[in-house]
Design an enzyme around this catalytic site. Sequence first.
Site, PDB file in Angstrom:
ATOM      1  N   ASN A 319      52.035  40.597  97.643  1.00 40.51           N
ATOM      2  CA  ASN A 319      52.080  40.056  98.965  1.00 40.51           C
ATOM      3  C   ASN A 319      53.493  39.532  99.109  1.00 40.51           C
ATOM      4  O   ASN A 319      53.807  38.903 100.174  1.00 40.51           O
ATOM      5  CB  ASN A 319      51.020  38.844  99.142  1.00 40.51           C
ATOM      6  CG  ASN A 319      49.540  39.411  99.208  1.00 40.51           C
ATOM      7  OD1 ASN A 319      49.292  40.356  99.778  1.00 40.51           O
ATOM      8  ND2 ASN A 319      48.815  38.351  98.545  1.00 40.51           N
ATOM      9  N   HIS A 321      55.261  37.449  97.736  1.00 44.48           N
ATOM     10  CA  HIS A 321      55.589  35.862  97.524  1.00 44.48           C
ATOM     11  C   HIS A 321      55.451  35.494  95.981  1.00 44.48           C
ATOM     12  O   HIS A 321      54.911  36.310  95.398  1.00 44.48           O
ATOM     13  CB  HIS A 321      54.978  34.836  98.689  1.00 44.48           C
ATOM     14  CG  HIS A 321      53.506  34.742  98.285  1.00 44.48           C
ATOM     15  ND1 HIS A 321      52.373  35.354  99.086  1.00 44.48           N
ATOM     16  CD2 HIS A 321      52.739  34.372  97.262  1.00 44.48           C
ATOM     17  CE1 HIS A 321      51.388  35.017  98.849  1.00 44.48           C
ATOM     18  NE2 HIS A 321      51.460  34.467  97.688  1.00 44.48           N
ATOM     19  N   CYS A 356      56.849  30.727  98.888  1.00 42.35           N
ATOM     20  CA  CYS A 356      58.215  31.010  98.581  1.00 42.35           C
ATOM     21  C   CYS A 356      58.448  32.335  98.521  1.00 42.35           C
ATOM     22  O   CYS A 356      57.541  33.345  98.012  1.00 42.35           O
ATOM     23  CB  CYS A 356      58.545  30.570  97.110  1.00 42.35           C
ATOM     24  SG  CYS A 356      58.922  28.746  97.036  1.00 42.35           S
TER      25      CYS A 356
END
Length: 422
Positions: A319, A321, A356
Amino acid sequence: MVATAATSAFFPVAPLPPDSGSKRSSTHLDTSKLEKNGMKTKGLKVKTNAQAPPKINGTSRVGISTSMEGGVKNEDETYYSGSHAPRTFINQLPDWSMLLAAITTVFLAAEKQWMMLDWKPKRPDTLIDPFGIGRIVQDGFVFRQNFSIRSYEIGADRTASIETLMNHLQETALNHVKTAGLLGDGFGSTPEMCKKNLIWVVTRMQVLVDRYPTWGDVVQVDTWVSSSGKNGMRRDWLVRDCNTGEILTRASSVWVMMNKLTRRLSKMPDEVRAEIGPHFVNTPPVIDEDGRKLPKLDDNTAEYIRKGLTPRWSDLDVNQHVNNVKYIGWILESAPLSILETHELSSITLEYRRECGRDSVVQSLTSVSGANVGGLMDSGFVECQHLLRLEDGAEVVRGRTEWRPKKAQSFGILGTPPTEST
């Protein structure tokens, strides 16, 4: 028995002599009766040896051998019906029906012995498919998978690291979804979630470690899911030692849905609830929730700060992140070395507040409470507060860790050759 039958088929046994002690009936025929049939015996005795008729392929063969103690003149060369034909090369060949029966018996016996090899009990320390994808147990609600602790998964203490255990938890969660037939195109998303561009994100994780496995140990991980509020899902794990059944680790987590396009949290659609609802178990969490609030650290309250942490490409999941396990490694980057050397992590609680990306730069903050860092060798349990934040101050993860003193053990230096005795 099979060998005897086969041997007798190739090498016929010669009949015993008349005067042998075998179980045969000797009968002297009346010569007067023979003379009435046109045979002139001239006072000679005729002896017949009758044998029990053998059965070959279900057919009885009757044979009567006659021996005369002199010549017999018979104008018609009369033979008794059922008497043996003259012994020639042809009639001394083996009975092929018996040979085929013997060969068939041998093959059947060999096949039975071969099949019995798989029925022998396994060694008690042998596992059947120990490292497969796992299986669903307990009426279809619990997923179970085994893992072997590899040499590259242990740390300086010669035990599995906390990151190794967390990776096992994540792997079983995804395999549970896959085995249950709910895996769509996304990373752990169901087919209905994929249609609506929804993904799972973890908001809270709590892990208790009673004992860390070592290199070569095989651990068994059980996981199951329950509802959490109206729009959340709780997933629990239980890690055991495969050999002893000892509980090594317990973990509980809460997950919610996020729209992967808008990056905002979403309610659980009814279609998704209908997919995953039948797999929910109505059980309490495997860990009593730690209701203590996690404080927010800053430059004034944090005692240790590590800056400039950036994700590598291998730290990103599908995904795009940062993987959840990577956050734990970043948290421990700011933990004091004196704690890492004298204590081991016994529990960790994390609250995920922001994701993040690949371009994020993270700072790790740690505050130690409950002990003097300089005197940790003589202290007991130690508690630390943690915070991961972006450079602009936005919070990523809040955390709390608890540490217990390491057990006294002798840590040799790996790779050091033995000292030669003199």
